[in-house]
Design an enzyme around this catalytic site. Structure first.
Site, PDB file in Angstrom:
ATOM      1  N   ALA A 269     -14.380  38.628  47.105  1.00  0.00           N
ATOM      2  CA  ALA A 269     -13.586  38.056  46.022  1.00  0.00           C
ATOM      3  C   ALA A 269     -12.183  38.670  46.123  1.00  0.00           C
ATOM      4  O   ALA A 269     -12.015  39.735  46.725  1.00  0.00           O
ATOM      5  CB  ALA A 269     -14.224  38.382  44.683  1.00  0.00           C
TER       6      ALA A 269
ATOM      7  N   GLN B  57     -10.619  40.344  44.102  1.00  0.00           N
ATOM      8  CA  GLN B  57     -10.616  41.724  43.574  1.00  0.00           C
ATOM      9  C   GLN B  57     -11.668  42.590  44.270  1.00  0.00           C
ATOM     10  O   GLN B  57     -12.149  43.580  43.695  1.00  0.00           O
ATOM     11  CB  GLN B  57     -10.840  41.705  42.061  1.00  0.00           C
ATOM     12  CG  GLN B  57      -9.593  41.295  41.274  1.00  0.00           C
ATOM     13  CD  GLN B  57      -8.397  42.210  41.558  1.00  0.00           C
ATOM     14  OE1 GLN B  57      -8.549  43.414  41.780  1.00  0.00           O
ATOM     15  NE2 GLN B  57      -7.208  41.629  41.579  1.00  0.00           N
ATOM     16  N   SER B  58     -12.025  42.255  45.490  1.00  0.00           N
ATOM     17  CA  SER B  58     -13.053  42.990  46.212  1.00  0.00           C
ATOM     18  C   SER B  58     -12.637  44.439  46.492  1.00  0.00           C
ATOM     19  O   SER B  58     -11.611  44.693  47.128  1.00  0.00           O
ATOM     20  CB  SER B  58     -13.328  42.270  47.539  1.00  0.00           C
ATOM     21  OG  SER B  58     -14.088  43.090  48.401  1.00  0.00           O
ATOM     22  N   ASN B  59     -13.468  45.376  46.038  1.00  0.00           N
ATOM     23  CA  ASN B  59     -13.250  46.783  46.387  1.00  0.00           C
ATOM     24  C   ASN B  59     -13.546  47.004  47.870  1.00  0.00           C
ATOM     25  O   ASN B  59     -12.913  47.834  48.528  1.00  0.00           O
ATOM     26  CB  ASN B  59     -14.155  47.676  45.540  1.00  0.00           C
ATOM     27  CG  ASN B  59     -13.863  47.558  44.054  1.00  0.00           C
ATOM     28  OD1 ASN B  59     -12.734  47.776  43.628  1.00  0.00           O
ATOM     29  ND2 ASN B  59     -14.864  47.181  43.263  1.00  0.00           N
TER      30      ASN B  59
END
Ligand SMILES: *Cc1c(COP(=O)(O)O)cnc(C)c1O
Length: 331
Positions: free
Chosen positions: A77, A79-81
């Site tokens: 996504a 906002q993927s960490n």
């Protein structure tokens, strides 16, 4: 051919062991005894802002590095960490990173994306795609890189695979040496590699996964990724997985998560994120309420990181900002 016991290639991206800290005020607030609850600080893995994905990348990026790759390509996504930490690992290893996200420029612009930019990653927006479409887009990007003379390596969604899970086998071993009487390890369950490694190291009965809604059948992924590292015969229904914290889906902010974020911050100064660790803490609280975790049980909460995601989550930012106790002092 390498022997089956040859150690998997690994690069060092962090400093281990991570601390295991007591959380007596939070323990009491959720209905446990003060010395029952411990926080495994895997948010303190350091590189690129830290988080659980680094342990997996030590093995997945380690294999890519050993195979001579010069570019890491992954998906997630916006906002993927995991994507952010892949960018950090690439920088540390002298490689390039290409992050393939669904959506288009402007879909998201804060939080993890700020760090992706700073870490020098290239972002490819794949448009309105489903998970299979996203994987195809990443494969196409890798093919283009290869045609252009680069040596790309695909890192799977969330960094989760049997190889990535090895990072959490070592975390489980760390936990056993830090707290031999451990009864429950509570962890957010997204793409599955983190829980898989813990299950392989600690046994399925000691690990409680809290599904965050990132994947349709995360239990079968956990079994698949754990299988090469355990003798235990795993099936999804043998795993302890709570599905009650998904709410309306991965990106949504639920009431139990709001309560969990406020409680952890207010009792221990412990900052959780709205997608993963907030759901895991809400699941831990629910597990104490329904008796799955009881007073006297030594319980470890895996703090898997995710802080940048808090700043990239507009609903969480609005909610938290709205709680601010502020006054204007007349002069
Ligand atoms: C990805 C992630 C998880 C879940 O780990 P998986 O191995 O994908 O199941 C938990 N917490 C945070 C902060 C994450 O970024």
């Amino acid at each position: 051919m390498s022997s089956p016991s040859a150690p998997a290639p690994r690069v060092v991206l962090s400093t281990f062991p991570t601390p295991l800290e007591p959380a007596p005020r939070l323990a009491a607030a959720v209905g446990l005894r003060p010395d029952d609850l411990w926080i495994k600080r895997d948010d303190l893995t350091g590189l690129g802002g830290g988080g659980n994905k680094l342990r997996k990348l030590e093995f997945t990026a380690g294999a890519a590095h050993q195979a001579g790759a010069d570019t890491l390509v992954t998906t997630g996504a916006p906002q993927s960490n995991h994507a952010r930490l892949t960018a950090a690992a690439a920088a540390r290893l002298g490689m390039k990173a290409v992050l393939v996200f669904p959506g288009s420029p402007g879909t998201s612009s804060s939080g993890n994306l700020v760090l992706d930019a700073l870490l020098g990653a290239r972002v490819v927006w794949a448009g309105d795609v489903d998970p299979q479409g996203l994987a195809r887009a990443a494969a196409a990007v890798a093919e283009e890189l290869r045609t252009a003379g680069s040596r790309p390596a695909l890192i799977p969604f969330g960094g989760s695979s049997a190889v990535g899970a090895l990072g959490y086998v070592t975390c489980g071993q760390e936990l056993l040496s830090q707290l031999p009487e451990l009864r429950h390890a509570v962890v957010a369950l997204g793409s599955g590699g983190t829980m898989a490694g813990l299950v392989a190291a600690l046994g399925s009965s000691a690990v409680l996964g809290v599904d965050v809604g990132a994947r349709p059948e995360p239990g079968s992924l956990v079994c698949e990724f754990a299988a090469p590292s355990t003798e235990e015969r795993l099936t999804p229904n043998r795993l302890r997985v709570r599905g009650d914290q998904v709410g309306a889906g991965y990106g949504t902010l639920t009431d139990p998560v709001r309560s969990a974020l406020a409680l952890a911050a207010g009792t221990e100064g412990l900052v959780l994120d709205p997608v993963y660790t907030g759901r895991a803490m809400a699941g831990l609280i629910a597990a104490v309420h329904d008796g799955d975790i009881r007073p006297g049980d030594k319980t470890v909460f895996l703090h898997t990181g995710g802080l940048p995601g808090l700043f990239g989550h507009s609903a969480a930012v609005a909610w938290a900002t709205g709680r601010l106790d502020s006054t204007v002092r007349p002069r």
